[in-house]
Design a protein around this motif. Structure first.
Motif, short mmCIF file in Angstrom:
data_model
loop_
_atom_site.label_atom_id
_atom_site.label_comp_id
_atom_site.label_asym_id
_atom_site.label_seq_id
_atom_site.Cartn_x
_atom_site.Cartn_y
_atom_site.Cartn_z
N GLU A 109 0.82 -1.21 0.00
CA GLU A 109 0.00 0.00 0.00
C GLU A 109 0.86 1.26 0.00
O GLU A 109 0.55 2.23 -0.70
N ARG A 110 1.96 1.25 0.76
CA ARG A 110 2.86 2.41 0.75
C ARG A 110 3.41 2.65 -0.66
O ARG A 110 3.53 3.78 -1.12
N ARG A 111 3.77 1.56 -1.35
CA ARG A 111 4.28 1.68 -2.72
C ARG A 111 3.21 2.28 -3.64
O ARG A 111 3.49 3.15 -4.46
N MET A 112 1.96 1.84 -3.46
CA MET A 112 0.86 2.34 -4.29
C MET A 112 0.59 3.82 -4.02
O MET A 112 0.52 4.61 -4.95
N ILE A 113 0.46 4.18 -2.75
CA ILE A 113 0.10 5.57 -2.46
C ILE A 113 1.29 6.51 -2.58
O ILE A 113 1.11 7.73 -2.60
N GLY A 114 2.48 5.94 -2.70
CA GLY A 114 3.66 6.78 -2.93
C GLY A 114 3.57 7.56 -4.23
O GLY A 114 4.26 8.57 -4.40
N ALA A 115 2.70 7.11 -5.12
CA ALA A 115 2.51 7.81 -6.39
C ALA A 115 1.57 9.01 -6.25
O ALA A 115 1.42 9.78 -7.20
N ILE A 116 0.96 9.17 -5.09
CA ILE A 116 0.01 10.26 -4.85
C ILE A 116 0.67 11.29 -3.93
O ILE A 116 1.14 10.93 -2.85
N PRO A 117 0.68 12.55 -4.31
CA PRO A 117 1.23 13.57 -3.41
C PRO A 117 0.46 13.59 -2.08
O PRO A 117 -0.77 13.46 -2.09
N ASN A 118 1.16 13.72 -0.98
CA ASN A 118 0.52 13.72 0.35
C ASN A 118 -0.62 14.72 0.42
O ASN A 118 -1.64 14.44 1.04
N ARG A 119 -0.45 15.87 -0.19
CA ARG A 119 -1.48 16.92 -0.11
C ARG A 119 -2.78 16.50 -0.77
O ARG A 119 -3.83 17.08 -0.51
N ARG A 120 -2.76 15.47 -1.62
CA ARG A 120 -3.97 15.02 -2.32
C ARG A 120 -4.61 13.79 -1.69
O ARG A 120 -5.69 13.38 -2.09
N MET A 121 -3.96 13.19 -0.69
CA MET A 121 -4.47 11.94 -0.11
C MET A 121 -5.86 12.09 0.49
O MET A 121 -6.74 11.27 0.24
N GLU A 122 -6.09 13.11 1.29
CA GLU A 122 -7.40 13.29 1.92
C GLU A 122 -8.49 13.46 0.85
O GLU A 122 -9.57 12.89 0.97
N ALA A 123 -8.19 14.24 -0.19
CA ALA A 123 -9.17 14.44 -1.26
C ALA A 123 -9.45 13.13 -2.00
O ALA A 123 -10.60 12.82 -2.32
N LEU A 124 -8.41 12.34 -2.26
CA LEU A 124 -8.59 11.06 -2.94
C LEU A 124 -9.50 10.14 -2.13
O LEU A 124 -10.45 9.56 -2.66
N LEU A 125 -9.22 10.01 -0.84
CA LEU A 125 -10.04 9.14 0.02
C LEU A 125 -11.49 9.64 0.06
O LEU A 125 -12.43 8.84 -0.01
N GLY A 126 -11.67 10.94 0.16
CA GLY A 126 -13.02 11.51 0.15
C GLY A 126 -13.74 11.24 -1.16
O GLY A 126 -14.93 10.89 -1.18
N ASP A 127 -13.03 11.40 -2.27
CA ASP A 127 -13.63 11.13 -3.59
C ASP A 127 -14.05 9.67 -3.71
O ASP A 127 -15.15 9.37 -4.20
N LEU A 128 -13.20 8.76 -3.27
CA LEU A 128 -13.54 7.33 -3.34
C LEU A 128 -14.76 7.02 -2.48
O LEU A 128 -15.65 6.28 -2.91
N ASP A 129 -14.84 7.61 -1.29
CA ASP A 129 -16.00 7.40 -0.43
C ASP A 129 -17.27 7.95 -1.06
O ASP A 129 -18.33 7.32 -1.02
N ARG A 130 -17.18 9.13 -1.68
CA ARG A 130 -18.36 9.73 -2.32
C ARG A 130 -18.82 8.90 -3.52
O ARG A 130 -20.01 8.74 -3.77
N MET A 131 -17.87 8.34 -4.27
CA MET A 131 -18.24 7.49 -5.41
C MET A 131 -18.97 6.25 -4.92
O MET A 131 -19.99 5.84 -5.50
N ALA A 132 -18.46 5.62 -3.86
CA ALA A 132 -19.13 4.43 -3.31
C ALA A 132 -20.52 4.79 -2.81
O ALA A 132 -21.49 4.06 -3.07
N ALA A 133 -20.64 5.91 -2.12
CA ALA A 133 -21.94 6.34 -1.61
C ALA A 133 -22.93 6.63 -2.74
O ALA A 133 -24.12 6.30 -2.64
N ALA A 134 -22.44 7.20 -3.83
CA ALA A 134 -23.31 7.49 -4.97
C ALA A 134 -23.89 6.23 -5.59
O ALA A 134 -24.95 6.24 -6.19
N LEU A 135 -23.18 5.12 -5.38
CA LEU A 135 -23.64 3.83 -5.92
C LEU A 135 -24.36 2.98 -4.86
O LEU A 135 -24.64 1.81 -5.08
N GLY A 136 -24.62 3.59 -3.70
CA GLY A 136 -25.40 2.92 -2.68
C GLY A 136 -24.62 2.18 -1.62
O GLY A 136 -25.20 1.49 -0.80
N GLU A 137 -23.30 2.32 -1.62
CA GLU A 137 -22.48 1.69 -0.58
C GLU A 137 -22.17 2.71 0.49
O GLU A 137 -21.79 3.81 0.21
N SER A 138 -22.35 2.29 1.73
CA SER A 138 -22.05 3.23 2.82
C SER A 138 -20.71 2.95 3.44
O SER A 138 -20.07 2.02 3.22
#
Length: 153
Positions: free
Chosen positions: A124-153
């Motif tokens: 996981e560290r290797r995978m997220i190493g490709a994402i700038p730290n400043r964008r991590m919170e936004a990425l996680l939020g976006d993934l959660d919102r996408m799941a919620a939009a499809l009915g997953e909580s």
């Protein structure tokens, strides 16, 4: 009669530029990398996922375990049976209340999880190493919102 072509969800030259395709590609790459490192610990990804969830929520039912690991109850039952036969999890022979049999890690299961966890975290560290730290919170939020939009909580 001419059928209208469906409108793509966003501008994309081809299917490889669709968000769903990219998510699946990333998920497949993660699964492959996890399969590789977990093999060295004698675990599969579903087995590892069960051990992680049981460490966080000792005593959960098989049904809750299936939901938490994104597999069917039947698949979860097969994984649990294998983990139980390997001495990594324990379940009582009969339920104290209702029908649910609570599942717990054994000492051997916790030791196996702790040994494998470092390898998975390295993936996981290797995978997220490709994402700038400043964008991590936004990425996680976006993934959660996408799941919620499809009915997953």
């Amino acid at each position: 009669m001419d059928k209208e072509k469906p409108v793509p969800p966003h501008a994309a030259a081809d299917v490889t530029e669709h968000v769903g395709y990219r998510l699946k590609r990333a998920a497949a790459a993660l699964r492959s990398a996890m399969d590789q490192v977990l093999r060295e610990h004698g675990l599969t990804v579903p087995q590892y996922s069960c051990l992680e969830l049981l460490d966080e929520q000792p005593g959960i039912s098989g049904s809750d375990l299936a939901r938490g690991t994104f597999v069917t109850r039947q698949s979860s039952a097969v994984v649990l049976r294998g983990l139980q036969e390997a001495g990594l999890v324990a379940r009582p022979a009969a339920a104290e209340h209702g029908r649910a049999l609570p599942v717990h890690l054994t000492a051997a299961g916790l030791a196996k999880l702790e040994a494998a966890r470092g390898a998975v975290y390295a993936v996981e560290r290797r995978m997220i190493g490709a994402i700038p730290n400043r964008r991590m919170e936004a990425l996680l939020g976006d993934l959660d919102r996408m799941a919620a939009a499809l009915g997953e909580s």
